[in-house]
Design a protein around this motif. Structure first.
Motif, PDB file in Angstrom:
ATOM      1  N   ASN A  25       0.800  -1.211   0.000  1.00 30.90           N
ATOM      2  CA  ASN A  25       0.000   0.000   0.000  1.00 30.90           C
ATOM      3  C   ASN A  25       0.834   1.263   0.000  1.00 30.90           C
ATOM      4  OD1 ASN A  25      -2.458  -1.375   0.081  1.00 30.90           O
ATOM      5  ND2 ASN A  25      -2.253  -1.725   2.273  1.00 30.90           N
ATOM      6  N   GLY A  26       2.132   1.123  -0.092  1.00 32.09           N
ATOM      7  CA  GLY A  26       2.974   2.303  -0.192  1.00 32.09           C
ATOM      8  C   GLY A  26       3.674   2.615   1.113  1.00 32.09           C
ATOM      9  N   GLY A  27       4.649   3.490   1.058  1.00 29.91           N
ATOM     10  CA  GLY A  27       5.398   3.889   2.238  1.00 29.91           C
ATOM     11  C   GLY A  27       6.232   5.101   1.900  1.00 29.91           C
ATOM     12  N   GLY A  28       6.821   5.711   2.907  1.00 29.39           N
ATOM     13  CA  GLY A  28       7.580   6.930   2.695  1.00 29.39           C
ATOM     14  C   GLY A  28       9.064   6.693   2.821  1.00 29.39           C
ATOM     15  N   GLY A  29       9.616   5.712   2.153  1.00 27.77           N
ATOM     16  CA  GLY A  29      11.040   5.424   2.225  1.00 27.77           C
ATOM     17  C   GLY A  29      11.382   4.525   3.392  1.00 27.77           C
ATOM     18  N   PRO A  30      10.728   3.353   3.526  1.00 31.76           N
ATOM     19  CA  PRO A  30      10.959   2.476   4.674  1.00 31.76           C
ATOM     20  C   PRO A  30      12.326   1.804   4.645  1.00 31.76           C
ATOM     21  CG  PRO A  30       9.571   1.387   3.067  1.00 31.76           C
ATOM     22  CD  PRO A  30       9.758   2.792   2.577  1.00 31.76           C
ATOM     23  N   ASP A  31      12.805   1.419   5.844  1.00 31.01           N
ATOM     24  CA  ASP A  31      14.034   0.641   5.956  1.00 31.01           C
ATOM     25  C   ASP A  31      13.800  -0.768   5.436  1.00 31.01           C
ATOM     26  OD1 ASP A  31      15.104   2.806   7.259  1.00 31.01           O
ATOM     27  OD2 ASP A  31      14.827   1.973   9.261  1.00 31.01           O
ATOM     28  N   PHE A  32      14.879  -1.400   4.975  1.00 31.85           N
ATOM     29  CA  PHE A  32      14.772  -2.812   4.631  1.00 31.85           C
ATOM     30  C   PHE A  32      16.053  -3.530   5.010  1.00 31.85           C
ATOM     31  CE2 PHE A  32      16.067  -0.733   0.574  1.00 31.85           C
ATOM     32  CZ  PHE A  32      17.306  -1.340   0.389  1.00 31.85           C
ATOM     33  N   VAL A  33      15.960  -4.851   5.108  1.00 28.95           N
ATOM     34  CA  VAL A  33      17.108  -5.697   5.428  1.00 28.95           C
ATOM     35  C   VAL A  33      17.504  -6.455   4.171  1.00 28.95           C
ATOM     36  CG1 VAL A  33      17.953  -7.608   6.836  1.00 28.95           C
ATOM     37  CG2 VAL A  33      16.356  -5.947   7.814  1.00 28.95           C
ATOM     38  N   ALA A  34      18.788  -6.411   3.835  1.00 31.22           N
ATOM     39  CA  ALA A  34      19.288  -7.126   2.662  1.00 31.22           C
ATOM     40  C   ALA A  34      20.530  -7.906   3.045  1.00 31.22           C
ATOM     41  CB  ALA A  34      19.609  -6.154   1.531  1.00 31.22           C
ATOM     42  N   LYS A  35      20.839  -8.929   2.274  1.00 28.80           N
ATOM     43  CA  LYS A  35      22.064  -9.672   2.519  1.00 28.80           C
ATOM     44  C   LYS A  35      22.755  -9.985   1.208  1.00 28.80           C
ATOM     45  CE  LYS A  35      19.938 -14.313   2.627  1.00 28.80           C
ATOM     46  NZ  LYS A  35      19.761 -15.534   3.446  1.00 28.80           N
ATOM     47  N   TYR A  36      24.025 -10.241   1.296  1.00 26.15           N
ATOM     48  CA  TYR A  36      24.821 -10.570   0.115  1.00 26.15           C
ATOM     49  C   TYR A  36      24.454 -11.964  -0.371  1.00 26.15           C
ATOM     50  CZ  TYR A  36      28.891 -11.697  -2.752  1.00 26.15           C
ATOM     51  OH  TYR A  36      29.714 -12.088  -3.771  1.00 26.15           O
ATOM     52  N   GLU A  37      24.054 -12.065  -1.626  1.00 34.76           N
ATOM     53  CA  GLU A  37      23.647 -13.333  -2.229  1.00 34.76           C
ATOM     54  C   GLU A  37      24.404 -13.513  -3.545  1.00 34.76           C
ATOM     55  OE1 GLU A  37      19.061 -13.944  -1.136  1.00 34.76           O
ATOM     56  OE2 GLU A  37      19.477 -11.982  -2.054  1.00 34.76           O
ATOM     57  N   PRO A  38      25.505 -14.250  -3.516  1.00 32.25           N
ATOM     58  CA  PRO A  38      26.366 -14.362  -4.718  1.00 32.25           C
ATOM     59  C   PRO A  38      25.653 -14.892  -5.950  1.00 32.25           C
ATOM     60  CG  PRO A  38      27.484 -15.220  -2.765  1.00 32.25           C
ATOM     61  CD  PRO A  38      26.069 -14.971  -2.365  1.00 32.25           C
ATOM     62  N   TRP A  39      24.626 -15.702  -5.765  1.00 29.60           N
ATOM     63  CA  TRP A  39      23.957 -16.299  -6.920  1.00 29.60           C
ATOM     64  C   TRP A  39      23.364 -15.249  -7.850  1.00 29.60           C
ATOM     65  CZ3 TRP A  39      18.857 -15.317  -7.952  1.00 29.60           C
ATOM     66  CH2 TRP A  39      18.039 -14.892  -6.886  1.00 29.60           C
ATOM     67  N   ARG A  40      23.009 -14.102  -7.298  1.00 28.17           N
ATOM     68  CA  ARG A  40      22.357 -13.090  -8.136  1.00 28.17           C
ATOM     69  C   ARG A  40      23.287 -12.589  -9.237  1.00 28.17           C
ATOM     70  NH1 ARG A  40      17.497 -11.542  -6.151  1.00 28.17           N
ATOM     71  NH2 ARG A  40      17.072 -12.001  -3.954  1.00 28.17           N
ATOM     72  N   ALA A  41      24.502 -12.213  -8.867  1.00 27.51           N
ATOM     73  CA  ALA A  41      25.451 -11.720  -9.866  1.00 27.51           C
ATOM     74  C   ALA A  41      25.857 -12.821 -10.825  1.00 27.51           C
ATOM     75  CB  ALA A  41      26.677 -11.142  -9.169  1.00 27.51           C
ATOM     76  N   ILE A  42      26.053 -14.039 -10.308  1.00 26.89           N
ATOM     77  CA  ILE A  42      26.439 -15.164 -11.164  1.00 26.89           C
ATOM     78  C   ILE A  42      25.362 -15.442 -12.200  1.00 26.89           C
ATOM     79  CG2 ILE A  42      26.897 -17.643 -11.203  1.00 26.89           C
ATOM     80  CD1 ILE A  42      28.123 -17.291  -8.382  1.00 26.89           C
ATOM     81  N   GLU A  43      24.120 -15.517 -11.743  1.00 27.56           N
ATOM     82  CA  GLU A  43      22.994 -15.808 -12.641  1.00 27.56           C
ATOM     83  C   GLU A  43      22.836 -14.718 -13.692  1.00 27.56           C
ATOM     84  OE1 GLU A  43      18.924 -17.497 -11.300  1.00 27.56           O
ATOM     85  OE2 GLU A  43      18.665 -15.325 -11.408  1.00 27.56           O
ATOM     86  N   GLU A  44      22.957 -13.466 -13.259  1.00 31.26           N
ATOM     87  CA  GLU A  44      22.786 -12.367 -14.200  1.00 31.26           C
ATOM     88  C   GLU A  44      23.908 -12.342 -15.237  1.00 31.26           C
ATOM     89  OE1 GLU A  44      22.019  -7.531 -14.286  1.00 31.26           O
ATOM     90  OE2 GLU A  44      22.478  -8.529 -12.378  1.00 31.26           O
ATOM     91  N   ARG A  45      25.138 -12.555 -14.809  1.00 27.66           N
ATOM     92  CA  ARG A  45      26.262 -12.545 -15.749  1.00 27.66           C
ATOM     93  C   ARG A  45      26.150 -13.687 -16.756  1.00 27.66           C
ATOM     94  NH1 ARG A  45      30.662 -11.467 -10.945  1.00 27.66           N
ATOM     95  NH2 ARG A  45      30.151  -9.269 -10.629  1.00 27.66           N
TER      96      ARG A  45
END
Length: 227
Positions: A25-45
């Motif tokens: 429903n929307g927000g005004g710039g909320p915080d989020f939690v992220a982590k390093y996931e090597p598979w993302r760069a590998i898959e994209e490349r």
């Protein structure tokens, strides 16, 4: 990319809102939690190196996405059409490489055949409620970074046919028999291509659109979510 080397961290995300709910429903710039996931760069490349996605009149590279370093893609694309450009994405979607052939496959093998079966007309346009957005899941402050933040997701709110007919997820999910049949067919068929498919039965945040992404789920990364 160096900022991603920690196991987890808090970033400030600017919520990019779509005309519809766009998974929240929307927000005004909320915080989020992220982590390093090597598979993302590998898959994209791997996708980029394969040459399966090429620039065309309806697929363009974009130099940057902005936002905190946890968000974005190595080489994002702006996609205004699929199925050889015959089916429009409106507005154009910002996506990472692996999402583009996935959408192509879903439209060619599921959406268009279902449109012809239920309505006797080919599909012309997919209405995009959201694509890239640097924000937490469902815009809930403090939650995990959404797949939208990786340009690894798209929300579809409406299907427009070549004869001008329109079927929205909001109204058609409980609409007449043909609308219900068509929407359930394309939802079910998406589960064979995407690793996450969420619709009106998932929760109230998805009452008006289908959320499709290529996240990795479970310990092995092979689990699928289809709701």
């Amino acid at each position: 990319m160096s900022a991603l080397r920690a196991l987890s961290f808090l970033m400030i995300g600017s919520a990019i809102l779509a005309p519809l709910s766009g998974c929240g429903n929307g927000g005004g710039g909320p915080d989020f939690v992220a982590k390093y996931e090597p598979w993302r760069a590998i898959e994209e490349r791997q996708c980029l190196a394969s040459g399966i996605v090429r620039q065309s009149p309806f697929v363009h590279t974009r130099s940057a996405l902005g936002g905190p370093s946890a968000c974005g893609a190595e080489q994002p694309f702006v996609v205004s059409g699929t199925a050889g450009g015959r089916v429009h994405l409106q507005p154009a979607a910002t996506l990472r490489c692996p999402m583009i052939p996935a959408i192509e496959h879903w439209v060619r093998s599921v959406v268009d055949p279902s449109a012809r079966y239920y309505f006797g007309a080919s599909i012309d346009t997919l209405k995009v409620a959201a694509s890239y957005g640097c924000r937490p899941i469902n815009h809930v402050s403090g939650g995990r970074l959404s797949e939208h933040g990786h340009a690894n997701a798209i929300d579809i709110s409406e299907f427009v046919f070549a004869d001008g007919r329109r079927v929205s997820v909001r109204n058609g999910w409980s609409g007449d028999a043909r609308e219900r049949g068509f929407l359930r067919a394309v939802h079910r068929g998406a589960c064979d291509t995407f690793t996450t498919v969420l619709g009106p039965l998932a929760d109230r945040n998805h009452h008006d659109h289908f959320h499709l992404d290529l996240a990795r789920h479970g310990r092995t990364g092979t689990h699928r979510v289809c709701k």
